[in-house]
Design an enzyme around this catalytic site. Sequence first.
Site, PDB file in Angstrom:
ATOM      1  N   GLU A  88       0.806  -1.222   0.000  1.00  0.00           N
ATOM      2  CA  GLU A  88       0.000   0.000   0.000  1.00  0.00           C
ATOM      3  C   GLU A  88       0.837   1.269   0.000  1.00  0.00           C
ATOM      4  O   GLU A  88       0.447   2.261  -0.602  1.00  0.00           O
ATOM      5  CB  GLU A  88      -0.906   0.039   1.237  1.00  0.00           C
ATOM      6  CG  GLU A  88      -2.053  -0.934   1.191  1.00  0.00           C
ATOM      7  CD  GLU A  88      -2.930  -0.775   2.409  1.00  0.00           C
ATOM      8  OE1 GLU A  88      -4.024  -0.209   2.260  1.00  0.00           O
ATOM      9  OE2 GLU A  88      -2.503  -1.209   3.495  1.00  0.00           O
ATOM     10  N   ASP A  89       1.979   1.246   0.684  1.00  0.00           N
ATOM     11  CA  ASP A  89       2.699   2.486   0.958  1.00  0.00           C
ATOM     12  C   ASP A  89       4.062   2.616   0.291  1.00  0.00           C
ATOM     13  O   ASP A  89       4.778   3.576   0.561  1.00  0.00           O
ATOM     14  CB  ASP A  89       2.868   2.633   2.474  1.00  0.00           C
ATOM     15  CG  ASP A  89       1.537   2.725   3.190  1.00  0.00           C
ATOM     16  OD1 ASP A  89       0.587   3.293   2.623  1.00  0.00           O
ATOM     17  OD2 ASP A  89       1.441   2.210   4.318  1.00  0.00           O
TER      18      ASP A  89
END
Length: 125
Positions: A88-89
């Site tokens: 996600e990051d």
Amino acid sequence: MVHLFVSKEAELKKHLDEIHEDVVKYYPDADFTNIDKAYYFAAKKHEGQVRKSGEPYYMHPLEVTKTLTKLRMDIPSLIASLLHDVVEDTEASLEDIDKEFGQEVKILVDGVTKLSKFNFKSTEE
């Protein structure tokens, strides 16, 4: 005035040793190869990222993993907890996770990623 400097590598090693100590209590023959690999993979991918509090971002997955060791989770779950925010990051993909850690860990990371997209109204939900 004496300044104590702890290198990032020493700090990472200290946290990793804590995970090892917890896991060995319930899984004495644990192979830490992929846990260690996941830990350093996540720390490298999250390098330079900080939380709103200012602490390094990798501290969050580390704390999640420590919580899971208290619940006596299996090795693939611990690996996935270390990696759960990487997709996600960072620029890492599920394919990268599959290639580095296998399909089971990829499926676990994908599941956690999908769960994070839900909006829960309460902690109980």
